[in-house]
Design a protein around this motif. Structure first.
Motif, PDB file in Angstrom:
ATOM      1  N   SER A 154     -12.383 -22.333 -19.970  1.00  0.00           N
ATOM      2  CA  SER A 154     -11.103 -22.755 -19.415  1.00  0.00           C
ATOM      3  C   SER A 154     -11.237 -24.110 -18.743  1.00  0.00           C
ATOM      4  O   SER A 154     -10.412 -25.006 -18.920  1.00  0.00           O
ATOM      5  CB  SER A 154     -10.613 -21.744 -18.381  1.00  0.00           C
ATOM      6  N   LEU A 155     -12.303 -24.225 -17.948  1.00  0.00           N
ATOM      7  CA  LEU A 155     -12.511 -25.455 -17.189  1.00  0.00           C
ATOM      8  C   LEU A 155     -12.707 -26.655 -18.119  1.00  0.00           C
ATOM      9  O   LEU A 155     -12.122 -27.716 -17.913  1.00  0.00           O
ATOM     10  CB  LEU A 155     -13.757 -25.267 -16.309  1.00  0.00           C
TER      11      LEU A 155
ATOM     12  N   ALA B 130      -1.424 -32.780  -9.205  1.00  0.00           N
ATOM     13  CA  ALA B 130      -2.632 -32.210  -9.812  1.00  0.00           C
ATOM     14  C   ALA B 130      -2.942 -30.844  -9.229  1.00  0.00           C
ATOM     15  O   ALA B 130      -3.110 -30.690  -8.038  1.00  0.00           O
ATOM     16  CB  ALA B 130      -3.818 -33.144  -9.584  1.00  0.00           C
ATOM     17  N   ARG B 131      -2.986 -29.858 -10.086  1.00  0.00           N
ATOM     18  CA  ARG B 131      -3.381 -28.517  -9.677  1.00  0.00           C
ATOM     19  C   ARG B 131      -4.211 -27.931 -10.806  1.00  0.00           C
ATOM     20  O   ARG B 131      -3.978 -28.229 -11.974  1.00  0.00           O
ATOM     21  CB  ARG B 131      -2.159 -27.619  -9.441  1.00  0.00           C
ATOM     22  N   PRO B 132      -5.192 -27.058 -10.444  1.00  0.00           N
ATOM     23  CA  PRO B 132      -5.946 -26.387 -11.502  1.00  0.00           C
ATOM     24  C   PRO B 132      -5.073 -25.335 -12.183  1.00  0.00           C
ATOM     25  O   PRO B 132      -3.961 -25.059 -11.728  1.00  0.00           O
ATOM     26  CB  PRO B 132      -7.099 -25.745 -10.752  1.00  0.00           C
ATOM     27  N   GLU B 133      -5.588 -24.741 -13.263  1.00  0.00           N
ATOM     28  CA  GLU B 133      -4.881 -23.634 -13.888  1.00  0.00           C
ATOM     29  C   GLU B 133      -4.694 -22.515 -12.865  1.00  0.00           C
ATOM     30  O   GLU B 133      -5.478 -22.391 -11.920  1.00  0.00           O
ATOM     31  CB  GLU B 133      -5.701 -23.117 -15.080  1.00  0.00           C
ATOM     32  N   TRP B 134      -3.696 -21.683 -13.077  1.00  0.00           N
ATOM     33  CA  TRP B 134      -3.315 -20.717 -12.032  1.00  0.00           C
ATOM     34  C   TRP B 134      -4.453 -19.799 -11.619  1.00  0.00           C
ATOM     35  O   TRP B 134      -4.566 -19.389 -10.491  1.00  0.00           O
ATOM     36  CB  TRP B 134      -2.089 -19.912 -12.465  1.00  0.00           C
ATOM     37  N   TYR B 135      -5.367 -19.495 -12.576  1.00  0.00           N
ATOM     38  CA  TYR B 135      -6.435 -18.558 -12.198  1.00  0.00           C
ATOM     39  C   TYR B 135      -7.543 -19.231 -11.411  1.00  0.00           C
ATOM     40  O   TYR B 135      -8.486 -18.576 -10.981  1.00  0.00           O
ATOM     41  CB  TYR B 135      -6.993 -17.832 -13.433  1.00  0.00           C
TER      42      TYR B 135
END
Lengths: 595, 181
Positions: free
Chosen positions: A132-133, A269-274
Motif C-alpha cells: 500500500s505504502l 496531504a494525508r495518508p490512505e485511511w488505514y
C-alpha cells in the motif's frame, strides 16, 4: 484422452497432488466461517492480475509516471475500472486481513502448534501494508508524493542508519526517477515475491495443522474441501469482488490528483485511511520524541503481537491477548476517527482540499484537450495554465493593491482596503461602463484609492459624462463598445462580432465634440495631447503585457503612474508569469467543450 | 544410521569436508550476481549532492517592504539520474525583509517534510500535516508544535544592490540539529 491423462499422471503424479489438494478432510464439515483465508487468497490473486495489466501500461519515471497513469485512467479501454479494482481491492485486502487476524485470535488458532503460521500471517500483513505504502506513490500525484515524503522522512529519523536508509529507499538525496524505479521494484517485485512465499508457506502450514474446530463444531460429520468448502469460498470471493466493483462504479474509480510538484504546497496531504491512525498518533509526540512515536512504540506493539502465541500459553495469556487486540483495534478506530474529525473541523484543511480538487479537475481538462500532454509532462501543462496559475500569481503580486470581484484572486477578502482598481472583467464593456459612470469612477472599485481619484479622467467623467444628453450617452455606449473591442476578449468575441456596425460608429465617435477621448488618449492616428494611456489595443494581451512590463512608458501612464511597479523591467516577474496573469484576467484559457 | 557413522570414523569427516566444500562452491557461484546487484542498489549512497553554490532567487524589490514573508520558487539546473533539467524549480523559500537585509527560510517543515504554509492573515507559519506552528522568523511559537527545531534558515546575500541570492539546502527532518541532506 484417458490414455493421455494416464501418461501425464505417470510422469508427473498430478492426480495425487490434485487429490490431496481438493479432498482435504474438514473435521465437522465445510463452514462459512472458514472462508476468510480463501477470500484473502482471492484478493491477492485479483491484485496480481490487475497489477500485471497495470504494469504493462505503467512507466516508472518522474516524467512519465503521472502521464502513464493518466493514460491508463482516461484513454485505455476499461483502464479506470482496472485501476479502480486494483485500488479498492488493496483496501478491502487490509480489512479482510484484520478480520482474518481477529478470527484467528478469537478462535485461539494462533497457539501451539500454529505459532509459525501466525508469524507468517503477520508477515503477510506487513507485506500488504508495504504494498500500500509503495503503491500510493506510483501515480506521482501531489497526494501520494507529499504523503510518501512524510513516510520516508520518518524512515530517515531512525538512529544512526536513518539517513542512509532514506537515501537508499528514495534512490538519492532527493525524490526523482530512482524513487519511482525503486518503489516500483518493491511494489511489483520484492514485496509480491515475499507474498507468494509466505502464502505458500501459510497454506502449507495450515494444511499441516488443519482448521481449528471448536468442540461444538466437531459434532457434525466431517466434510471435504472440494466442493462444499470451495463453493462457500467461491461465493464469499464473489461477494468481495462485487463489493470492490460496486465501490469502483460508485466512486468512479481511483483518484488521480495533479502531478507531483515539489515547489507547490499541498496542504491536503494525508495518508490512505488505514494509515490515518499513525498520522494522528504522530501529532501527539512533542519535539524530539518523533522516533519514539513513529518507530519505538509501533515496534514494541508489533513485537507484542508477534509474541502472542507464546503469551497465549500462560493461563490467562489468551484473555490477555484478546484484551490487547481489542484495545489496539479500539485505539486505531479512535485515532482514525479523531484524524477525520479534526480535518473536517479545520477550515484551512477543508479549503486546501477544495482547492486541490479544483486543480485535480483542471489538469484532467487540460490533459484531455486536443493539444494533449506536452513533452514536459502534466506538470508543464499545469504550470502554463492561466486558470490555475493566474490567481496564485495575482494573489502574490497584485493583491496588495488590486482586487478581482473584491477578493485577492484566491477567493479570500483581504482585511485592508483595496488601493487600486478591481480588475474583474478588465477590458470588458461592463468594466469600461463602470469606469465612465460618474457615480463609480471615484470609488475604490476604480480610481477611488489612487492618485487618479481627482485626476483629469475622473473630472471628465464626473462633469462631462454627467452632463451628457441622451443622444450623447448613446454615442458613448458605441465608443465603449469600440474601445472594449480593442481588448478582443475571448469571452466577448460573439458580442463584438454581432456589433460590428456599432463598433465602427464608435470608432468614429471617439474624437467627437462631446466625447473626445483623443484629447488625452491616442487612438489609432488620432491624438491631440498624449496624456493618458493609448487606447489602441486597450486591454489586449499585448497592451496589458506592456503595462505590466513598465507602466511608466509614454504610451501608458508615463510620469502619472501612481504606485504600479514595473514588473517586467525590474525583473519582478518573468514574461511567462506576466502572461499567465494577463491571460487569467482576460479570461483567456483553455475551456473543455461542454459535455 | 548414526551407529554406522560412529563405526566408520572417516565418513563423517569426508561428509564434513564435502558439506563445507558444497557451501563454499555455492557461495562462490552466487557472489557475482549478489555483489553486482548490491553494488547497483547501494549506488545512491555515493550520488553527490546538488551543487550548493548561491542561487539568484529574485530582485530585492519583489520582497515586500512591510516585512511580510513571501514565497519564492528556487530555480536552478538539476540532474535527476539520467535527466538534466535546466533552470527547473527545485524547492521554495520564504523571503522576508529584516532590519539588516533579507532572511530566507526553507518551506520544508523540519518535523516530517511537509510544505509549511503562510497563514492567510500572514500572522504566522503553520504546517498543514501535523500542525507545527512558527512565527514569522521561523521560530517555533507553540509548545504543542511537534517540530523539533525552528524552520531552516538559509544563507542569503544581497548582491549588486538588488539581487537576492540564496544558498538553497534541504535538511534532514525530525531531529533537533540541522543536518544538510
Amino acid at each position: 484422452m484417458r490414455e493421455l491423462l494416464d501418461w501425464l499422471d505417470d510422469r508427473t503424479g498430478y492426480r495425487g497432488l490434485l487429490k490431496s489438494a481438493l479432498f482435504e478432510r474438514i473435521p465437522g464439515g465445510a463452514r462459512w466461517r472458514y472462508v476468510w483465508g480463501s477470500t484473502l487468497t482471492f484478493a491477492l490473486f485479483v491484485q496480481f492480475v490487475t497489477g500485471l495489466a497495470l504494469w504493462a501500461a505503467y512507466s516508472a519515471n518522474a516524467q512519465g509516471a503521472w502521464e502513464s497513469v493518466y493514460f491508463i485512467q482516461n484513454q485505455m479501454l476499461g483502464g479506470w475500472i482496472l485501476r479502480g479494482v486494483h485500488h479498492f481491492t488493496a483496501q478491502v485486502t487490509i480489512i479482510l486481513l484484520v478480520l482474518h487476524l481477529m478470527q484467528v485470535l478469537i478462535d485461539g488458532a494462533y497457539r501451539a502448534p500454529r505459532e509459525v503460521n501466525f508469524w507468517f500471517g503477520l508477515g503477510l500483513l506487513f507485506l500488504v501494508l508495504g504494498l500500500s505504502l509503495t503503491g500510493y506513490l506510483l501515480p506521482w500525484d501531489q497526494k501520494g508524493y507529499w504523503a510518501t515524503k512524510v513516510a520516508t522522512s520518518i524512515a530517515s529519523m531512525t538512529p544512526v542508519v536513518g539517513p542512509a536508509m532514506q537515501q537508499l529507499l528514495i534512490g538519492g538525496a532527493e525524490y526523482g526517477h530512482h524513487t519511482l524505479t525503486r518503489f516500483f521494484a518493491l511494489h511489483a517485485g520484492v514485496l509480491p515475491a515475499g507474498i507468494v512465499l509466505l502464502v505458500v508457506g501459510h497454506i502449507y502450514l495450515f494444511r499441516r495443522h488443519g482448521v481449528t474446530v471448536s468442540e461444538k463444531g466437531r459434532e457434525k460429520p466431517d466434510g471435504f474441501f472440494w466442493p462444499e468448502q470451495v463453493l462457500r469460498d467461491g461465493v464469499a470471493s464473489l461477494a468481495v469482488m462485487a463489493t470492490v466493483l460496486g465501490l469502483v462504479l460508485w466512486t468512479g474509480g481511483a483518484d488521480l490528483g495533479a502531478p507531483a510538484d515539489p515547489t507547490e504546497p499541498y496542504a491536503a496531504a494525508r495518508p490512505e485511511w488505514y494509515f490515518l491512525f499513525l498520522f494522528q498518533w504522530l501529532k501527539y509526540f512533542p519535539a524530539g520524541w518523533e522516533v519514539v512515536g513513529a518507530q519505538v512504540i509501533p515496534g514494541l506493539v508489533v513485537g507484542l503481537v508477534a509474541a502472542m502465541p507464546i503469551i497465549g500459553q500462560w493461563r490467562l495469556g489468551h484473555r490477555f491477548n484478546l484484551g490487547v487486540a481489542a484495545s489496539l483495534l479500539l485505539g486505531i478506530a479512535v485515532l482514525t476517527w479523531t484524524a477525520r474529525a479534526e480535518d473536517a473541523a479545520d477550515p484551512d484543511f477543508v479549503s486546501a482540499r477544495a482547492a486541490a480538487e479544483v486543480v485535480d479537475h483542471r489538469i484532467g481538462e487540460l490533459a484531455s484537450s486536443p493539444s494533449g500532454i506536452p513533452i514536459g509532462g502534466g506538470l508543464a501543462l499545469l504550470r502554463s495554465d492561466p486558470l490555475t496559475q493566474g490567481p496564485r500569481l495575482f494573489e502574490a503580486n497584485c493583491s496588495s493593491c488590486h482586487r478581482v470581484d473584491g477578493h485577492d484572486g484566491l477567493g479570500r477578502i483581504p482585511t485592508d482596503e483595496a488601493a487600486a482598481s478591481d480588475l474583474a472583467g478588465y477590458g470588458s464593456r461592463q468594466w469600461l461602463s463602470g469606469l465612465l459612470d460618474p457615480e463609480r469612477i471615484a470609488t475604490p472599485e476604480y480610481f477611488g484609492a489612487t492618485e487618479h481619484a481627482n485626476g483629469r479622467m475622473a473630472r471628465f467623467v464626473q462633469r462631462g459624462v454627467a452632463g451628457m444628453s441622451p443622444q450623447e450617452l448613446q454615442d458613448l455606449q458605441k465608443v465603449i463598445m469600440a474601445v472594449s473591442a480593442e481588448a478582443a476578449l475571448p469571452g466577448q468575441a460573439s458580442l463584438d462580432a454581432a456589433a460590428q456596425t456599432d463598433i465602427a460608429e464608435g470608432r468614429a465617435l471617439i474624437s467627437s465634440e462631446a466625447i473626445n477621448c483623443t484629447r488625452c488618449h491616442t487612438f489609432g492616428d488620432m491624438t491631440e495631447g498624449d496624456v493618458g494611456p493609448v487606447l489602441s489595443g486597450w486591454g489586449s494581451r499585448a497592451w496589458m503585457l506592456g503595462l505590466l512590463h513598465d507602466p511608466e512608458q509614454e504610451e501608458y501612464y508615463g510620469a502619472d503612474n501612481d504606485r504600479m511597479p514595473a514588473f517586467g523591467a525590474e525583473g519582478i516577474l518573468s514574461e511567462d508569469e506576466m502572461g499567465l496573469i494577463v491571460d487569467w484576467l482576460r479570461g483567456d484559457w483553455y475551456r473543455s467543450p461542454a459535455r | 544410521m548414526s551407529d554406522d557413522k560412529a563405526e566408520n570414523g572417516a565418513e563423517p569427516r569426508r561428509n564434513f569436508i564435502a558439506s563445507v566444500g558444497a557451501l563454499c562452491v555455492a557461495a562462490a557461484a552466487s557472489i557475482v550476481p549478489l555483489a553486482a546487484g548490491a553494488a547497483a542498489l547501494f549506488d545512491p549512497l555515493r550520488r553527490g549532492r546538488r551543487d550548493l553554490s548561491m542561487i539568484l532567487v529574485t530582485k530585492l524589490s519583489s520582497v515586500p517592504e512591510d516585512g511580510a514573508p513571501k514565497k519564492f520558487t528556487i530555480e536552478t539546473d538539476r540532474v535527476d539520474a539520467w535527466t538534466t533539467y535546466e533552470n527547473t524549480p527545485v524547492g521554495a523559500v520564504y523571503l522576508r525583509r529584516t532590519p539588516t537585509g533579507v532572511a530566507a527560510l526553507n518551506v520544508v517543515c523540519p518535523h516530517a517534510g511537509c510544505f509549511v504554509g503562510l497563514m492567510p492573515d500572514k500572522s504566522r507559519f503553520g504546517c498543514p500535516c501535523h500542525k507545527s506552528s512558527f512565527d514569522l522568523d521561523g521560530v517555533v511559537n507553540d509548545a504543542n508544535s511537534p517540530s523539533p527545531r525552528d524552520m531552516d534558515a538559509l544563507e542569503v546575500e544581497v548582491r549588486n544592490g538588488d539581487e537576492v541570492w540564496v544558498r538553497f539546502q534541504n535538511f534532514l527532518p525530525g531531529r533537533e540539529e540541522k543536518t544538510a541532506i
